[in-house]
Write a protein that holds these residues in place. Structure first.
Motif, mmCIF file in Angstrom:
data_model
loop_
_atom_site.group_PDB
_atom_site.id
_atom_site.type_symbol
_atom_site.label_atom_id
_atom_site.label_comp_id
_atom_site.label_asym_id
_atom_site.label_seq_id
_atom_site.Cartn_x
_atom_site.Cartn_y
_atom_site.Cartn_z
ATOM 1 N N LEU A 164 0.920 -1.199 0.007
ATOM 2 C CA LEU A 164 -0.099 0.072 -0.008
ATOM 3 C C LEU A 164 1.047 1.140 0.077
ATOM 4 O O LEU A 164 1.423 1.338 0.793
ATOM 5 C CB LEU A 164 -0.935 -0.011 1.140
ATOM 6 C CG LEU A 164 -2.231 -1.055 1.324
ATOM 7 C CD1 LEU A 164 -2.761 -1.111 2.697
ATOM 8 C CD2 LEU A 164 -2.657 -1.368 0.258
ATOM 9 N N SER A 165 0.947 1.768 -1.051
ATOM 10 C CA SER A 165 1.889 3.066 -1.182
ATOM 11 C C SER A 165 1.155 4.275 -1.284
ATOM 12 O O SER A 165 0.330 4.748 -1.543
ATOM 13 C CB SER A 165 2.558 3.001 -2.546
ATOM 14 O OG SER A 165 3.243 4.050 -2.699
ATOM 15 N N SER A 166 1.847 5.166 -0.153
ATOM 16 C CA SER A 166 1.145 6.549 -0.118
ATOM 17 C C SER A 166 1.549 7.197 -1.552
ATOM 18 O O SER A 166 1.020 8.460 -1.546
ATOM 19 C CB SER A 166 1.904 7.346 1.162
ATOM 20 O OG SER A 166 1.323 6.770 2.264
ATOM 21 N N ASP A 167 2.523 6.990 -2.536
ATOM 22 C CA ASP A 167 2.471 7.844 -3.556
ATOM 23 C C ASP A 167 1.308 7.663 -4.380
ATOM 24 O O ASP A 167 0.864 8.544 -5.185
ATOM 25 C CB ASP A 167 3.757 7.054 -4.450
ATOM 26 C CG ASP A 167 3.836 7.946 -5.570
ATOM 27 O OD1 ASP A 167 4.089 9.019 -5.653
ATOM 28 O OD2 ASP A 167 3.592 7.323 -6.739
ATOM 29 N N ALA A 168 0.542 6.556 -4.261
ATOM 30 C CA ALA A 168 -0.709 6.349 -5.290
ATOM 31 C C ALA A 168 -2.093 7.221 -4.567
ATOM 32 O O ALA A 168 -2.750 7.439 -5.409
ATOM 33 C CB ALA A 168 -1.274 4.828 -5.132
ATOM 34 N N PRO A 181 4.548 13.228 -0.791
ATOM 35 C CA PRO A 181 4.194 12.703 -2.083
ATOM 36 C C PRO A 181 5.035 11.576 -2.515
ATOM 37 O O PRO A 181 4.623 10.773 -3.476
ATOM 38 C CB PRO A 181 3.953 13.745 -2.967
ATOM 39 C CG PRO A 181 5.042 14.777 -2.422
ATOM 40 C CD PRO A 181 4.831 14.702 -0.969
ATOM 41 N N ASN A 182 6.052 11.746 -2.234
ATOM 42 C CA ASN A 182 7.321 10.523 -2.734
ATOM 43 C C ASN A 182 7.534 9.440 -1.372
ATOM 44 O O ASN A 182 8.326 8.764 -1.866
ATOM 45 C CB ASN A 182 8.634 11.381 -2.876
ATOM 46 C CG ASN A 182 8.783 12.445 -3.927
ATOM 47 O OD1 ASN A 182 7.874 12.363 -4.686
ATOM 48 N ND2 ASN A 182 9.442 13.501 -3.718
ATOM 49 N N LYS A 402 -0.125 14.698 -10.156
ATOM 50 C CA LYS A 402 0.999 15.441 -9.175
ATOM 51 C C LYS A 402 0.690 16.710 -8.748
ATOM 52 O O LYS A 402 1.105 17.164 -7.526
ATOM 53 C CB LYS A 402 2.175 15.281 -10.134
ATOM 54 C CG LYS A 402 2.814 14.202 -10.617
ATOM 55 C CD LYS A 402 4.012 14.399 -11.628
ATOM 56 C CE LYS A 402 4.559 12.934 -11.856
ATOM 57 N NZ LYS A 402 5.808 13.194 -12.704
ATOM 58 N N LEU A 403 -0.133 17.406 -9.388
ATOM 59 C CA LEU A 403 -0.670 18.792 -8.955
ATOM 60 C C LEU A 403 -1.671 18.604 -7.555
ATOM 61 O O LEU A 403 -1.498 19.556 -6.632
ATOM 62 C CB LEU A 403 -1.431 19.535 -10.004
ATOM 63 C CG LEU A 403 -1.659 20.974 -9.835
ATOM 64 C CD1 LEU A 403 -0.396 21.707 -9.812
ATOM 65 C CD2 LEU A 403 -2.463 21.513 -10.958
ATOM 66 N N ILE A 408 -1.835 19.076 -1.659
ATOM 67 C CA ILE A 408 -1.931 18.580 -0.335
ATOM 68 C C ILE A 408 -0.841 18.626 0.538
ATOM 69 O O ILE A 408 -0.773 18.925 1.734
ATOM 70 C CB ILE A 408 -2.461 17.121 -0.375
ATOM 71 C CG1 ILE A 408 -3.755 16.630 -0.908
ATOM 72 C CG2 ILE A 408 -2.390 16.481 1.046
ATOM 73 C CD1 ILE A 408 -4.086 15.405 -1.237
ATOM 74 N N GLN A 409 0.574 18.770 -0.155
ATOM 75 C CA GLN A 409 1.750 18.902 0.657
ATOM 76 C C GLN A 409 1.609 20.273 1.179
ATOM 77 O O GLN A 409 2.238 20.486 2.234
ATOM 78 C CB GLN A 409 2.915 18.595 -0.274
ATOM 79 C CG GLN A 409 4.021 18.874 0.376
ATOM 80 C CD GLN A 409 5.536 18.668 -0.706
ATOM 81 O OE1 GLN A 409 5.140 18.669 -1.932
ATOM 82 N NE2 GLN A 409 6.614 18.451 -0.122
#
Length: 476
Positions: A164-168, A181-182, A402-403, A408-409
């Protein structure tokens, strides 16, 4: 008669020759002789040799068969309802195989009754094929298991841990925490020894923070632990209440993260509003978030030996900051076209020396924020959950992923325009100022602007500082 209780089942003392195990049929007397150990249940207790079992083994085996033979496939377990099922000679009924229990290696048991002989096709269709009895037995629903279920061994599906990746999901993990995000969560089974060590040190740092909270300690030392992340539990220190404290005594809240591998600082760190001393020397920090301005009680800040090119302008507004150790760092040098400022001294320890020409980041700079900026600002202010980010990813074009993650970041770090309260995701312009601040010479501070109007307000202030004009209303 040999009274050895460990006699094997197939052993016979009447066998001739050098072969101890004789597979030829034996008479009744020989079988009874070999059945006198504690492993047999048909010998009377008064005649058994050795310790006596207090239970009847539920699993019997055939001669020469191993208990572990073919454990990975289905096997039959013979069970008897009572001792009456045995014949007069004490031997097992040959028809016991008619009632059997099929047991597979996943402990899934389903009872079947096997007929003594193969029934005709009509009988199979009417009695043993439950799919033909639609009136009595409902049809079983069809389960289409997803790809995360493994059914390679024809057993019930087994759950497989997915990555489960937080990048997704735009930096929000499955616990609704912001991880950047990374951020990517790695499967524990694929970790090497170095990653396992880093993970263990991360858990140890977390335990130190929790223990400090329980022991009411205001100094947390996490130096030299090879940390790549600051434990999120540090934000709980802001709720620490110390009982029986002398009102006249001064309590200093300190956090030392020197000599680690930190590249970014989490938003949870800036929720520790009571923090007085923050040590971040000898790390790999490339940027200090502007959210550091929320630490209004900060008195000592150590940032030396990192990879910082500039500092956020919010550090200039910290009211109680008395010690700033900013070097050494690869700070931006003053360019040749910088605007010198000679009359902008605020205090002896806070003096603006130079300012750069503003760098326009948008092709069409407008006096007000664009509709795109306002939409990104709305996303940045929204408290999004993990499930919502999944829906966003599914229903929005991949071009905007990505935007959205960037919005969110910036919302988590509260990156705002230096002239207004708008969260800046895509700044319209930026500029740098070089200050002599708390004994540090020519430290660059970055300012970002959301629109042409905010940039114009900064230019008015800059011109007033360079010309020595104190009344800004005249300039405006």
């Amino acid at each position: 008669m040999d009274r050895n209780p460990l006699l094997p089942f197939a052993y016979t003392t009447s066998a001739s020759g050098d072969i101890p195990l004789n597979t030829t049929p034996r008479d009744r007397e020989t079988r009874d002789k070999n059945a006198s150990s504690m492993y047999h249940t048909r010998t009377p207790e008064s005649k058994r040799v050795g310790p006596v079992l207090n239970f009847v083994p539920s699993l019997k085996r055939k001669m020469g068969a191993s208990f572990n033979e073919k454990d990975n496939i289905k096997r039959r377990e013979y069970t008897h309802s009572s001792a009456d099922e045995e014949d007069e000679d004490g031997e097992e009924d040959e028809d016991d195989e008619a009632n059997a229990t099929i047991v597979d290696h996943d402990d899934i048991v389903r009872s079947v009754t096997a007929p003594p002989s193969s029934p005709p096709a009509a009988v199979l269709a009417s009695e043993f094929d439950i799919s033909t009895q639609a009136s009595n037995v409902p049809d079983s629903p069809t389960h289409n298991f997803p790809s995360e279920w493994s059914n390679a061994d024809d057993s019930l599906p087994k759950r497989v841990n997915r990555n489960l990746s937080s990048d997704a999901d735009f930096g929000i993990d499955r616990f609704n925490r912001f991880k950047g995000p990374n951020y990517l969560s790695t499967d524990d089974d694929k970790w090497d020894s170095a990653q396992q060590f880093e993970r263990s040190m991360q858990l140890r740092a977390r335990d130190i923070v929790i223990q400090a909270f329980e022991d009411m300690q205001t100094t947390i030392n996490l130096e030299g632990m090879q940390l790549k992340e600051v434990p999120d539990e540090v934000k709980d220190m802001d709720n620490l209440v110390i009982f029986n404290l002398d009102p006249k005594a001064h309590t200093s809240y300190q956090l030392y993260l020197t000599n680690n591998k930190l590249r970014v600082l989490p938003p949870s760190l800036f929720k520790y509003r009571k923090l007085n001393v923050l040590g971040l020397r000898r790390n790999k920090l490339e940027k200090i978030p502007s959210q550091i301005g929320k630490l209004s009680n900060l008195t000592d800040l150590y940032l030396g030996t990192n990879r910082l090119e500039y500092l956020p302008h919010t550090i200039l507004d910290l009211p109680h900051l008395g010690i700033l150790s900013a070097g050494p760092n690869p700070f931006l040098e003053v360019p040749d076209n910088a605007i010198p400022i000679t009359t902008a001294t605020i205090t002896p320890t806070k003096n603006k020396r130079y300012a750069s020409e503003p760098h326009i980041l948008q092709d069409d700079l407008k006096p007000i924020p664009s509709l795109r900026s306002l939409c990104l600002n709305a996303i940045a202010k929204y408290d999004v959950s993990y499930q919502e980010t999944k829906n966003w990813k599914r229903h929005t074009p991949i071009l905007y992923h990505k935007l959205i993650a960037k919005a969110i970041q910036h919302g988590q770090y509260e990156t705002r325009c230096c002239e207004c309260d708008l969260i800046v995701v895509e700044p319209a312009a930026e500029a740098f100022e070089w200050w002599d601040f708390l004994g540090n010479k020519l430290i660059p501070f970055k300012r970002e602007f959301c629109s042409g109007r905010c940039l114009q307000l900064w230019k008015v202030t800059l011109h007033a500082d360079s010309q020595g004009i104190e009344d800004l209303d005249v300039m405006k």
